[in-house]
Design a protein around this motif. Structure first.
Motif, PDB file in Angstrom:
ATOM      1  N   ASP A 226      -0.532  -6.391   6.888  1.00 50.51           N
ATOM      2  CA  ASP A 226      -1.641  -5.439   6.846  1.00 50.51           C
ATOM      3  C   ASP A 226      -2.895  -6.146   6.341  1.00 50.51           C
TER       4      ASP A 226
ATOM      5  N   GLN B 102     -10.029  -7.208   5.172  1.00 51.05           N
ATOM      6  CA  GLN B 102     -11.215  -6.851   5.961  1.00 51.05           C
ATOM      7  C   GLN B 102     -12.277  -6.198   5.081  1.00 51.05           C
TER       8      GLN B 102
ATOM      9  N   THR C  53      -6.008  -4.693   6.034  1.00 48.78           N
ATOM     10  CA  THR C  53      -7.063  -3.748   5.653  1.00 48.78           C
ATOM     11  C   THR C  53      -7.836  -4.219   4.429  1.00 48.78           C
ATOM     12  N   ASP C  54      -7.136  -4.567   3.378  1.00 50.14           N
ATOM     13  CA  ASP C  54      -7.810  -4.987   2.143  1.00 50.14           C
ATOM     14  C   ASP C  54      -8.637  -6.244   2.350  1.00 50.14           C
TER      15      ASP C  54
END
Length: 379
Positions: A101, A106, A103-104
């Motif tokens: 993942d 980005q 997300t963090d």
């Protein structure tokens, strides 16, 4: 009617007959016992001791491995969202193997971009202040200290902008690290983590065996490790194909023993052969000098008497057996190695030692059928 005199003359004759009959019966019984006592001659299976060889063979089993195996893991921590390969898949440089993942990471890129924009505005502001200080100093309106302070502020703003730019590059790299990619051509041999698992930085996720040289890893006990030196030529055979035998060379010997098995890991390089596949079971055979002369006898020939190890040997002239003490070096899959007590040409009883006794008469097989103890177990 008989007279008393006549009866008295006949009485000794009857007694004599009874005595003679008893003696006859006794002699008959003795003759029967003698007839029943026969000399026992027991047929035996023997091995003939041959001359001890100058070399002996060591063989150890192992599995075929790639010379280089990469345990690939993410350079950043996170939760695995995709696994893109399976065991046995071939990969090339740049192929994605798994993803976590991002997300963090980005969001960290966006933060770094905002910090860089602020730093650039700071540079512009410091640049204007520095130019105004120069103009005022040139007109002798502002002191030189004010000009120096404006110049320092301008340099500081530039440094902050450079730091923000580096932070942005680092954040972008973190995003790229959320994709686990192959670095070389190879084949996937193991999957160590799967979708949904949270892994730390560097945790092995996929194992890739790099294409190229193959080798066999074996475990050698400490009493034989001195015989395996880097560069030593050995023979490699494979259970999958009895006809496939290759010349290998010892490439690497572990510097310390395994704490649990107390054996040393030895890697043997193999020549390039398409018939050799990863994971195959191989046997490494090495010839070593026979420093201590020994002969090999079947395990069934070994006996024990009064707590000492012994064998029964056959005297060729009298065809009788005699016990002989021996000194055993070790036990192997091929039999028993004997260092003392046996000479070349000795006939050793190979089976049925529990029925042997000193000076027992035996029947020895024909010379053509006598087996030679050359290091292989007699079955």
């Amino acid at each position: 009617m008989f007279s008393l005199k006549t009866l008295s003359h006949r009485m000794p004759s009857v007694a004599s007959l009874v005595l003679v009959s008893a003696v006859g019966i006794g002699l008959s019984a003795c003759s029967e016992e003698k007839a029943e006592v026969k000399e026992v001659i027991r047929p035996v299976k023997v091995v003939e001791i041959a001359r001890a060889g100058d070399t002996r063979k060591l063989d150890y089993s192992g599995s075929v491995k790639a010379r280089t195996e990469m345990n690939l893991g993410f350079r950043v921590a996170g939760k695995i969202t995709e696994r893109l390969v399976d065991i046995g898949d071939r990969v090339t440089p740049g192929d994605a193997l798994a993803r976590i993942d991002a997300t963090d990471y980005q969001l960290a890129v966006k933060t770094a971009e905002a910090n860089l924009a602020a730093a650039e505005r700071g540079v512009e502001t410091a640049d204007l202040a520095n130019k105004r200080a120069e103009q005022l100093f040139d007109k002798s309106v502002a002191p030189k200290s004010q000009l120096e302070q404006a110049a320092l502020s301008h340099d500081q703003a530039i440094s902050q902008r450079d730091a923000a730019l580096s932070a942005l590059d680092q954040a972008k790299n973190q995003v790229s690290y959320t994709d686990l990619k192959a670095g070389q051509n190879g084949i996937v041999t193991a999957i160590n983590a799967d979708v949904g698992q949270v892994v730390g930085s560097g945790t092995p996720v996929v194992t890739v065996a790099v294409d190229g040289e193959k080798e066999v890893q074996i475990a050698v006990p400490e009493n034989d490790i001195a015989e395996f030196k880097p560069g030593k030529t050995v023979k490699a055979s494979f259970w999958a194909d009895d006809k496939l035998v290759l010349d290998g060379k010892v490439r690497e010997v572990s510097g310390s023993a395994d704490q649990q098995s107390r054996t040393f890991a030895v890697r043997v390089s193999l020549p390039n052969d398409p018939r050799v596949l990863l994971g195959m079971t191989a046997t490494i055979e090495a010839d070593i000098s026979n420093g201590n002369s020994y002969v090999s006898i079947p395990l069934s020939a070994l006996a024990e008497k009064a707590g000492k190890q012994m064998v029964w040997t056959v005297d060729r002239d009298t065809a009788t057996v005699h016990g002989r003490d021996i000194k055993v070096a070790d036990f192997t899959g091929d039999g028993v190695h004997v260092t003392e007590g046996l000479d070349t040409g000795d006939l050793v009883v190979a089976a049925g030692t529990q029925f042997m006794s000193e000076n027992l008469k035996v029947k020895v097989p024909d010379q053509q059928s006598a087996l030679a103890a050359t290091g292989q177990t007699v079955r």
